[in-house]
Design a protein around this motif. Structure first.
Motif, PDB file in Angstrom:
ATOM      1  N   PRO A   1     -11.998  -7.442   1.259  1.00 37.22           N
ATOM      2  CA  PRO A   1     -12.574  -7.546  -0.085  1.00 37.22           C
ATOM      3  C   PRO A   1     -13.928  -8.264  -0.088  1.00 37.22           C
ATOM      4  O   PRO A   1     -14.840  -7.863  -0.801  1.00 37.22           O
ATOM      5  CB  PRO A   1     -11.524  -8.350  -0.865  1.00 37.22           C
TER       6      PRO A   1
ATOM      7  N   ASP B   1      -6.080   1.876   4.716  1.00 40.88           N
ATOM      8  CA  ASP B   1      -6.745   0.851   3.906  1.00 40.88           C
ATOM      9  C   ASP B   1      -6.666  -0.520   4.566  1.00 40.88           C
ATOM     10  O   ASP B   1      -7.561  -1.326   4.421  1.00 40.88           O
ATOM     11  CB  ASP B   1      -6.108   0.766   2.523  1.00 40.88           C
TER      12      ASP B   1
ATOM     13  N   GLU C   1     -14.055  -1.817  -8.620  1.00 44.57           N
ATOM     14  CA  GLU C   1     -12.830  -1.400  -7.933  1.00 44.57           C
ATOM     15  C   GLU C   1     -12.283  -2.556  -7.086  1.00 44.57           C
ATOM     16  O   GLU C   1     -11.080  -2.836  -7.102  1.00 44.57           O
ATOM     17  CB  GLU C   1     -13.152  -0.193  -7.044  1.00 44.57           C
ATOM     18  N   THR C   2     -13.153  -3.242  -6.370  1.00 44.59           N
ATOM     19  CA  THR C   2     -12.742  -4.366  -5.525  1.00 44.59           C
ATOM     20  C   THR C   2     -12.190  -5.511  -6.370  1.00 44.59           C
ATOM     21  O   THR C   2     -11.161  -6.104  -6.032  1.00 44.59           O
ATOM     22  CB  THR C   2     -13.915  -4.848  -4.651  1.00 44.59           C
TER      23      THR C   2
ATOM     24  N   ALA D   1      -5.108  -7.288  -8.988  1.00 45.56           N
ATOM     25  CA  ALA D   1      -3.781  -6.686  -8.832  1.00 45.56           C
ATOM     26  C   ALA D   1      -3.018  -7.347  -7.686  1.00 45.56           C
ATOM     27  O   ALA D   1      -1.820  -7.642  -7.807  1.00 45.56           O
ATOM     28  CB  ALA D   1      -3.912  -5.183  -8.593  1.00 45.56           C
ATOM     29  N   ALA D   2      -3.696  -7.604  -6.582  1.00 49.31           N
ATOM     30  CA  ALA D   2      -3.059  -8.254  -5.438  1.00 49.31           C
ATOM     31  C   ALA D   2      -2.616  -9.668  -5.795  1.00 49.31           C
ATOM     32  O   ALA D   2      -1.552 -10.123  -5.363  1.00 49.31           O
ATOM     33  CB  ALA D   2      -4.015  -8.284  -4.248  1.00 49.31           C
TER      34      ALA D   2
ATOM     35  N   LYS E   1       0.537  -9.463  -7.950  1.00 50.79           N
ATOM     36  CA  LYS E   1       1.662  -9.071  -7.100  1.00 50.79           C
ATOM     37  C   LYS E   1       2.163 -10.266  -6.277  1.00 50.79           C
ATOM     38  O   LYS E   1       3.355 -10.404  -6.033  1.00 50.79           O
ATOM     39  CB  LYS E   1       1.219  -7.938  -6.174  1.00 50.79           C
TER      40      LYS E   1
ATOM     41  N   GLU F   1      -8.761  -4.572  -7.577  1.00 48.67           N
ATOM     42  CA  GLU F   1      -7.776  -4.666  -6.492  1.00 48.67           C
ATOM     43  C   GLU F   1      -7.431  -6.127  -6.191  1.00 48.67           C
ATOM     44  O   GLU F   1      -6.275  -6.451  -5.916  1.00 48.67           O
ATOM     45  CB  GLU F   1      -8.296  -3.962  -5.235  1.00 48.67           C
TER      46      GLU F   1
END
Length: 185
Positions: free
Chosen positions: A9, A3, A27-28, A34-35, A38, A31
């Motif tokens: 992105p 990945d 989906e992008t 979420a990133a 984090k 992500e």
């Protein structure tokens, strides 16, 4: 991980815009959010920043690309993203996404204007894109419309009027003497 070697992105967003691929876009976006979480960033701001910086080689942003390809479903998702710049100017023609949408409608067969093209312009107008902005050739989106497409001309004229009139048209909050009695104390 494989990945890490794949598309960024921003590249994924632009590809989703080109192909009207809602699952790739969603989906992008998930992500990216979420990133951000984090990394201790605010997801909404991180997503908006990524979308606003996503551009192809000639400076077309994600809304430009989606409008150019008539990607209605992707536009619908993008326009729901808080903080997205909707009147971004591309580098080449200094077009807004609304200019690109009109060019897209002009590229269609006349029989496709109403069912396929007009919704693209309509969703951009509904989102607040400004039809008064002029491009490098000093043309507003209205001035790019195929002269035979009177419906599209009317949509853009109404959009211009709504932007020019601003809030003056709808604001009728004064209930007068028949309104609430809360100020009678």
């Amino acid at each position: 991980m494989a990945d890490e070697e794949g598309a960024s992105p921003r590249e994924l967003v632009l590809e989703a815009c080109r192909r009207n691929n809602t699952s790739l876009l969603e989906e992008t976006l998930a992500e990216l959010a979420a990133a951000a979480k984090k990394a201790g960033k605010k997801p909404v701001e991180h997503v908006a920043e990524t979308l606003n910086k996503a551009a192809d080689g000639v400076g077309n942003g994600c809304l430009h690309v989606a409008a150019t390809y008539g990607s209605y479903e992707v536009l619908d998702i993008l326009l729901d993203q808080e903080g997205l710049e909707i009147d971004e100017i591309d580098r080449l023609e200094r077009d807004t996404p609304l200019h690109k949408a009109v060019r897209y409608v002009n590229s269609l067969e006349k029989s496709e204007w109403e069912p396929v093209g007009h919704p693209i312009v309509d969703i951009l107008l509904d989102a607040g894109c400004d039809p008064r902005i002029r491009n490098k050739a000093k043309l507003k989106p209205l001035e790019l419309v195929d002269p035979r497409n009177t419906t599209l001309r009317s949509m853009l004229q109404k959009g211009e009027y709504a932007m020019t009139a601003g809030g003056d048209v709808v604001e009728e909050e004064d209930d007068g003497p028949t309104g609430s009695a809360s100020d009678s104390d």
